[in-house]
Write a protein that holds these residues in place. Structure first.
Motif, short mmCIF file in Angstrom:
data_model
loop_
_atom_site.label_atom_id
_atom_site.label_comp_id
_atom_site.label_asym_id
_atom_site.label_seq_id
_atom_site.Cartn_x
_atom_site.Cartn_y
_atom_site.Cartn_z
N ARG A 44 -4.89 48.30 33.96
CA ARG A 44 -5.59 49.58 33.88
C ARG A 44 -7.09 49.35 33.68
NH1 ARG A 44 -7.78 53.24 34.96
NH2 ARG A 44 -7.81 55.35 34.09
N PHE A 45 -7.46 48.37 32.89
CA PHE A 45 -8.87 48.07 32.64
C PHE A 45 -9.61 47.77 33.94
CE2 PHE A 45 -12.06 44.68 31.90
CZ PHE A 45 -12.99 45.42 31.21
N GLN B 182 -8.91 52.52 22.79
CA GLN B 182 -8.58 53.90 23.15
C GLN B 182 -7.13 54.21 22.76
OE1 GLN B 182 -9.31 54.34 27.34
NE2 GLN B 182 -11.51 53.97 27.15
N THR C 280 -11.08 50.85 35.67
CA THR C 280 -11.82 51.87 34.91
C THR C 280 -13.29 51.99 35.29
OG1 THR C 280 -12.23 50.23 33.16
CG2 THR C 280 -10.32 51.68 32.89
N LYS C 281 -13.80 51.11 36.11
CA LYS C 281 -15.21 51.16 36.48
C LYS C 281 -15.33 50.88 37.97
CE LYS C 281 -19.66 48.87 35.55
NZ LYS C 281 -20.32 47.78 34.80
N PHE D 201 -12.21 49.36 25.55
CA PHE D 201 -11.11 50.01 26.28
C PHE D 201 -9.81 49.92 25.49
CE2 PHE D 201 -7.53 49.36 29.22
CZ PHE D 201 -7.53 50.58 29.86
N LYS E 124 -12.46 46.51 40.28
CA LYS E 124 -11.27 45.99 40.94
C LYS E 124 -11.65 45.08 42.11
CE LYS E 124 -7.61 48.38 41.86
NZ LYS E 124 -6.68 49.46 42.30
N GLN F 145 -2.29 46.95 30.15
CA GLN F 145 -3.64 47.25 29.68
C GLN F 145 -4.69 46.60 30.57
OE1 GLN F 145 -3.26 45.65 25.72
NE2 GLN F 145 -2.89 47.66 24.79
N GLN G 210 -4.14 53.39 24.99
CA GLN G 210 -3.77 52.00 25.23
C GLN G 210 -2.91 51.40 24.12
OE1 GLN G 210 -4.30 50.84 28.23
NE2 GLN G 210 -5.31 52.81 28.61
#
Length: 205
Positions: free
Chosen positions: A169-170, A155, A173-174, A152, A178, A166, A158
């Motif tokens: 946001r990570f 990218q 992402t999936k 990640f 969270k 960062q 980022q």
């Protein structure tokens, strides 16, 4: 035997346009005295994790911790669950940018204005700042997500962003990440390091 999960499902169905009867019957049967209105399931995971750390069973206390599916739903849930609906005591947690939705939605509810607590950016941001970037990276490694984090961070979008942003946001992402880290980060906090909005919310219940 009814449980708080059944009540949450009944309230969610009611808020989506279903009948009020099941929620009203379960509220009386359990009984339910208060509702914590949260934006999403990762917030629920964090609140539940902190309650467990402190030896509290919120469901047994008659407290329903509820994900609304977004801050813009606050007015509808407040009307259904507050003084003009089931008569529950209301509280909640929101992001700073969603404060206006909470202010308007809770102001529309009859009765005393409920207390709600505000995170500077969001709850994940509060938790990352409380733990520190290095500690969060250690937790990501321990959870087996270090390779995914490194990918990640490569990218282009980022590059040059602060490490805290960062990581925040990570976590989004999936699907499910969270929610998972909502629990993991809370469990890793020092006893005196709980972010104020989360600490104040639980203390007020």
């Amino acid at each position: 035997m009814a449980d708080m999960g059944a009540f949450r499902q009944a309230v969610t169905a009611w808020a989506a346009g279903g009948p009020e009867g099941p929620a009203r019957a379960l509220a009386a049967q359990l009984p339910v005295r208060a509702a914590v209105l949260l934006e999403g399931p990762s917030d629920v995971a964090a609140v539940d994790a902190l309650a467990r750390r402190r030896g509290r069973d919120l469901a047994a206390e008659g407290v329903c911790v509820l994900a609304m599916g977004g801050a813009m739903s606050i007015g509808r849930y407040a009307r259904l669950l507050g003084p003009s609906g089931l008569g529950l005591r209301l509280t909640g947690l929101c992001d700073e940018r969603e404060r206006p939705f909470y202010s308007r939605g809770l102001a529309d509810a009859d009765g005393p204005r409920p207390n709600f607590f505000v995170c500077a950016a969001d709850l994940e941001d509060e938790l990352i700042r409380a733990l520190g970037v290095g500690r969060v990276r250690e937790l990501v490694r321990a959870e087996g997500d270090l390779r995914a984090l490194r990918t990640f961070l490569c990218q282009p979008a980022q590059q040059g962003r602060p490490a805290q942003q960062q990581l925040r946001r990570f976590l989004g992402t999936k699907k499910g990440r969270k929610i998972h880290y909502g629990r993991v980060l809370v469990e890793a906090l020092d006893a005196d390091g709980v972010p104020a909005p989360l600490d104040d919310l639980l203390a007020g219940l």
